[in-house]
Design a protein around this motif. Structure first.
Motif, PDB file in Angstrom:
ATOM      1  N   MET A 162       0.826  -1.203   0.000  1.00 32.03           N
ATOM      2  CA  MET A 162       0.000   0.000   0.000  1.00 32.03           C
ATOM      3  C   MET A 162       0.861   1.254   0.000  1.00 32.03           C
ATOM      4  SD  MET A 162      -2.744   1.531   2.749  1.00 32.03           S
ATOM      5  CE  MET A 162      -1.517   2.569   3.562  1.00 32.03           C
ATOM      6  N   ALA A 163       1.878   1.282   0.862  1.00 34.14           N
ATOM      7  CA  ALA A 163       2.720   2.467   0.987  1.00 34.14           C
ATOM      8  C   ALA A 163       3.434   2.785  -0.319  1.00 34.14           C
ATOM      9  CB  ALA A 163       3.742   2.265   2.109  1.00 34.14           C
ATOM     10  N   THR A 164       3.988   1.772  -0.978  1.00 33.29           N
ATOM     11  CA  THR A 164       4.748   2.020  -2.203  1.00 33.29           C
ATOM     12  C   THR A 164       3.835   2.343  -3.385  1.00 33.29           C
ATOM     13  OG1 THR A 164       4.861  -0.394  -2.501  1.00 33.29           O
ATOM     14  CG2 THR A 164       6.787   0.692  -1.556  1.00 33.29           C
ATOM     15  N   ILE A 165       2.660   1.715  -3.434  1.00 37.13           N
ATOM     16  CA  ILE A 165       1.718   2.039  -4.516  1.00 37.13           C
ATOM     17  C   ILE A 165       1.218   3.473  -4.370  1.00 37.13           C
ATOM     18  CG2 ILE A 165      -0.580   1.545  -5.449  1.00 37.13           C
ATOM     19  CD1 ILE A 165      -0.024  -1.420  -4.837  1.00 37.13           C
ATOM     20  N   VAL A 166       0.884   3.868  -3.153  1.00 39.61           N
ATOM     21  CA  VAL A 166       0.458   5.250  -2.906  1.00 39.61           C
ATOM     22  C   VAL A 166       1.595   6.212  -3.265  1.00 39.61           C
ATOM     23  CG1 VAL A 166      -0.151   6.917  -1.107  1.00 39.61           C
ATOM     24  CG2 VAL A 166      -1.284   4.691  -1.169  1.00 39.61           C
ATOM     25  N   GLY A 167       2.822   5.824  -2.914  1.00 39.63           N
ATOM     26  CA  GLY A 167       3.974   6.654  -3.266  1.00 39.63           C
ATOM     27  C   GLY A 167       4.098   6.832  -4.765  1.00 39.63           C
ATOM     28  N   GLY A 168       3.869   5.754  -5.513  1.00 37.35           N
ATOM     29  CA  GLY A 168       3.915   5.833  -6.966  1.00 37.35           C
ATOM     30  C   GLY A 168       2.807   6.697  -7.536  1.00 37.35           C
ATOM     31  N   ALA A 171       1.342   9.115  -6.004  1.00 40.27           N
ATOM     32  CA  ALA A 171       1.662  10.499  -5.639  1.00 40.27           C
ATOM     33  C   ALA A 171       2.666  11.109  -6.614  1.00 40.27           C
ATOM     34  CB  ALA A 171       2.220  10.551  -4.217  1.00 40.27           C
ATOM     35  N   GLN A 172       3.412  10.233  -7.308  1.00 40.94           N
ATOM     36  CA  GLN A 172       4.374  10.691  -8.312  1.00 40.94           C
ATOM     37  C   GLN A 172       3.794  10.663  -9.727  1.00 40.94           C
ATOM     38  OE1 GLN A 172       7.672  11.856  -7.492  1.00 40.94           O
ATOM     39  NE2 GLN A 172       6.402  11.956  -5.644  1.00 40.94           N
ATOM     40  N   LYS A 173       2.455  10.597  -9.807  1.00 44.56           N
ATOM     41  CA  LYS A 173       1.723  10.668 -11.077  1.00 44.56           C
ATOM     42  C   LYS A 173       1.851   9.415 -11.935  1.00 44.56           C
ATOM     43  CE  LYS A 173       0.585  14.834  -9.947  1.00 44.56           C
ATOM     44  NZ  LYS A 173      -0.760  15.092  -9.384  1.00 44.56           N
ATOM     45  N   LEU A 174       2.249   8.280 -11.323  1.00 43.47           N
ATOM     46  CA  LEU A 174       2.246   7.020 -12.060  1.00 43.47           C
ATOM     47  C   LEU A 174       0.817   6.491 -12.136  1.00 43.47           C
ATOM     48  CD1 LEU A 174       5.314   5.130 -10.522  1.00 43.47           C
ATOM     49  CD2 LEU A 174       5.255   6.501 -12.612  1.00 43.47           C
ATOM     50  N   THR A 175       0.537   5.692 -13.159  1.00 39.53           N
ATOM     51  CA  THR A 175      -0.766   5.055 -13.236  1.00 39.53           C
ATOM     52  C   THR A 175      -0.861   3.975 -12.156  1.00 39.53           C
ATOM     53  OG1 THR A 175       0.010   3.356 -14.777  1.00 39.53           O
ATOM     54  CG2 THR A 175      -0.857   5.406 -15.726  1.00 39.53           C
ATOM     55  N   ARG A 176      -2.069   3.496 -11.893  1.00 38.76           N
ATOM     56  CA  ARG A 176      -2.238   2.426 -10.897  1.00 38.76           C
ATOM     57  C   ARG A 176      -1.380   1.219 -11.251  1.00 38.76           C
ATOM     58  NH1 ARG A 176      -8.710   2.521 -11.632  1.00 38.76           N
ATOM     59  NH2 ARG A 176      -9.234   4.385 -10.437  1.00 38.76           N
ATOM     60  N   LYS A 177      -1.417   0.835 -12.525  1.00 40.43           N
ATOM     61  CA  LYS A 177      -0.659  -0.336 -12.953  1.00 40.43           C
ATOM     62  C   LYS A 177       0.840  -0.128 -12.794  1.00 40.43           C
ATOM     63  CE  LYS A 177       0.141  -3.450 -16.853  1.00 40.43           C
ATOM     64  NZ  LYS A 177      -0.190  -3.773 -18.273  1.00 40.43           N
ATOM     65  N   ALA A 178       1.347   1.029 -13.236  1.00 43.45           N
ATOM     66  CA  ALA A 178       2.781   1.311 -13.140  1.00 43.45           C
ATOM     67  C   ALA A 178       3.230   1.375 -11.681  1.00 43.45           C
ATOM     68  CB  ALA A 178       3.114   2.617 -13.856  1.00 43.45           C
ATOM     69  N   ALA A 179       2.405   1.994 -10.822  1.00 44.20           N
ATOM     70  CA  ALA A 179       2.735   2.086  -9.398  1.00 44.20           C
ATOM     71  C   ALA A 179       2.754   0.707  -8.757  1.00 44.20           C
ATOM     72  CB  ALA A 179       1.724   2.985  -8.684  1.00 44.20           C
ATOM     73  N   ALA A 180       1.776  -0.133  -9.117  1.00 41.46           N
ATOM     74  CA  ALA A 180       1.715  -1.487  -8.559  1.00 41.46           C
ATOM     75  C   ALA A 180       2.903  -2.319  -9.017  1.00 41.46           C
ATOM     76  CB  ALA A 180       0.408  -2.155  -8.956  1.00 41.46           C
ATOM     77  N   GLU A 181       3.257  -2.217 -10.289  1.00 39.85           N
ATOM     78  CA  GLU A 181       4.378  -3.008 -10.805  1.00 39.85           C
ATOM     79  C   GLU A 181       5.692  -2.589 -10.173  1.00 39.85           C
ATOM     80  OE1 GLU A 181       2.823  -4.452 -15.198  1.00 39.85           O
ATOM     81  OE2 GLU A 181       4.082  -2.655 -15.064  1.00 39.85           O
ATOM     82  N   PHE A 182       5.918  -1.279 -10.006  1.00 35.33           N
ATOM     83  CA  PHE A 182       7.158  -0.855  -9.355  1.00 35.33           C
ATOM     84  C   PHE A 182       7.178  -1.318  -7.901  1.00 35.33           C
ATOM     85  CE2 PHE A 182      10.207   2.030  -7.358  1.00 35.33           C
ATOM     86  CZ  PHE A 182      11.272   1.907  -8.237  1.00 35.33           C
ATOM     87  N   SER A 183       6.006  -1.352  -7.265  1.00 32.29           N
ATOM     88  CA  SER A 183       5.912  -1.866  -5.902  1.00 32.29           C
ATOM     89  C   SER A 183       6.361  -3.325  -5.852  1.00 32.29           C
ATOM     90  CB  SER A 183       4.471  -1.746  -5.398  1.00 32.29           C
ATOM     91  OG  SER A 183       4.311  -2.410  -4.158  1.00 32.29           O
ATOM     92  N   PHE A 184       5.937  -4.110  -6.860  1.00 31.39           N
ATOM     93  CA  PHE A 184       6.353  -5.510  -6.925  1.00 31.39           C
ATOM     94  C   PHE A 184       7.867  -5.614  -7.115  1.00 31.39           C
ATOM     95  CE2 PHE A 184       2.020  -6.375  -9.106  1.00 31.39           C
ATOM     96  CZ  PHE A 184       1.382  -6.283  -7.885  1.00 31.39           C
ATOM     97  N   PHE A 185       8.407  -4.793  -8.022  1.00 29.93           N
ATOM     98  CA  PHE A 185       9.845  -4.840  -8.287  1.00 29.93           C
ATOM     99  C   PHE A 185      10.638  -4.482  -7.035  1.00 29.93           C
ATOM    100  CE2 PHE A 185       8.640  -3.295 -12.811  1.00 29.93           C
ATOM    101  CZ  PHE A 185       8.192  -4.565 -13.136  1.00 29.93           C
ATOM    102  N   LEU A 186      10.198  -3.445  -6.350  1.00 32.78           N
ATOM    103  CA  LEU A 186      10.896  -2.989  -5.146  1.00 32.78           C
ATOM    104  C   LEU A 186      10.812  -4.018  -4.025  1.00 32.78           C
ATOM    105  CD1 LEU A 186      12.452  -0.812  -3.660  1.00 32.78           C
ATOM    106  CD2 LEU A 186      10.283   0.369  -3.202  1.00 32.78           C
ATOM    107  N   ALA A 187       9.781  -4.848  -4.064  1.00 31.70           N
ATOM    108  CA  ALA A 187       9.638  -5.889  -3.042  1.00 31.70           C
ATOM    109  C   ALA A 187      10.789  -6.890  -3.097  1.00 31.70           C
ATOM    110  CB  ALA A 187       8.309  -6.634  -3.231  1.00 31.70           C
ATOM    111  N   VAL A 188      11.365  -7.091  -4.263  1.00 33.15           N
ATOM    112  CA  VAL A 188      12.408  -8.115  -4.414  1.00 33.15           C
ATOM    113  C   VAL A 188      13.632  -7.800  -3.552  1.00 33.15           C
ATOM    114  CG1 VAL A 188      13.963  -9.273  -6.029  1.00 33.15           C
ATOM    115  CG2 VAL A 188      11.589  -8.843  -6.680  1.00 33.15           C
TER     116      VAL A 188
END
Length: 285
Positions: free
Chosen positions: A176-182, A184-201
């Motif tokens: 939730m925190a990283t998706i909201v962060g994305g 907030a940076q004007k990323l789309t829902r999908k782009a924010a969610a995917e970067f959240s997944f990548f950062l999880a690694v």
């Protein structure tokens, strides 16, 4: 199955981990309920188990997005760029993950004891589930749907990394925190969610390694040796379930947004508070 967990308990906990790790619903809150319902004693191994099976979930992200994880940037670097800038340009994907990972890594090391102390408070988890749930009801309205052409820059990656630090408060949810962060940076829902997944690694891998090292330093070699089967089964189950959860989440959130997850968090938080009020022992693993 020898050890602290039987086969049924191992599979259920791993399913809970795989389902909730990448959804914005807080895996910690769900672990509280799952372990209580299953009657699992919070032993040293069980506490380590919930971290170690994150490795299976990590592999699911790498498997689903392997083209992103194993592809270098073949576009030419800007003319006149230094050797360092050319190197960063070539490994752009990994560089931005590192930039986003650094804030949580630093704060995690500095405040590990305080974070562990907060993990002892079921009330903190429940309250943050509810607070986060209320926020998710309105986050689409607050941030909008983002722009398809918004690039992932170093600055945006770092800001998302700062948002990830909020998830050190149990119950917030790293996803939730990283998706909201994305967003907030004007990323789309999908782009924010995917970067959240990548950062999880890198984030989850570091947490898993840290927990394993700590367990070994505290004489946990025998504990691991006596519980190899639950660890292997748990990681396999978490891997398979996380694959399905990620695919579902990307499709769902792209179409419908986050309101459903907000209401779900509020319900789970309320259940934990009610169970605690009624006198159930909800010790965190």
């Amino acid at each position: 199955m020898a050890g602290d967990l039987n086969l049924f308990q191992t599979i259920v906990i791993a399913i809970v981990e795989g389902l909730t790790e990448f959804l914005p619903v807080s895996s910690t809150g769900h672990m509280i309920i799952a372990q209580h319902v299953l009657g699992v004693e919070s032993t040293e191994f069980v506490k380590a188990f919930t971290f170690i099976i994150q490795f299976g979930a990590i592999l699911s992200v790498v498997c689903l997005y392997w083209k992103r994880f194993f592809r270098l940037n073949h576009k030419p670097a800007p003319e006149g760029a230094s050797a360092v800038k050319r190197f960063i340009h070539k490994f752009d994907f990994y560089w931005k993950l590192l930039v986003a990972f650094i804030p949580a890594a630093v704060l995690g090391l500095l405040f590990s004891d305080a974070i562990d102390a907060m993990l002892e408070s079921v009330t903190v988890v429940a309250v943050m589930l509810i607070v986060g749930g209320i926020f998710m009801l309105f986050c689409d309205r607050i941030f909008g749907t983002g722009r398809e052409d918004t690039p992932m820059t170093e600055k945006r990656a770092f800001v998302i990394g700062l948002f990830q630090c909020i998830s050190m408060i149990p119950g917030v949810s790293r996803s939730m925190a990283t998706i909201v962060g994305g967003m907030a940076q004007k990323l789309t829902r999908k782009a924010a969610a995917e970067f959240s997944f990548f950062l999880a690694v890198p984030t989850m891998f570091a947490a898993t390694v840290y927990k394993m090292a700590k367990l070994f330093m505290e004489g946990g070699t025998e504990i691991i040796a006596n519980n190899l089967t639950p660890l292997i089964v748990g990681n396999i189950v978490a891997f398979i379930v996380a694959l399905l959860a990620i695919k579902f989440f990307i499709n769902f959130v792209t179409k419908y947004g986050f309101k459903a997850f907000g209401w779900y968090r509020i319900i789970v938080g309320a259940i934990i508070l009610i169970m605690s009020f009624l006198g159930y022992n909800l010790e965190l693993a």
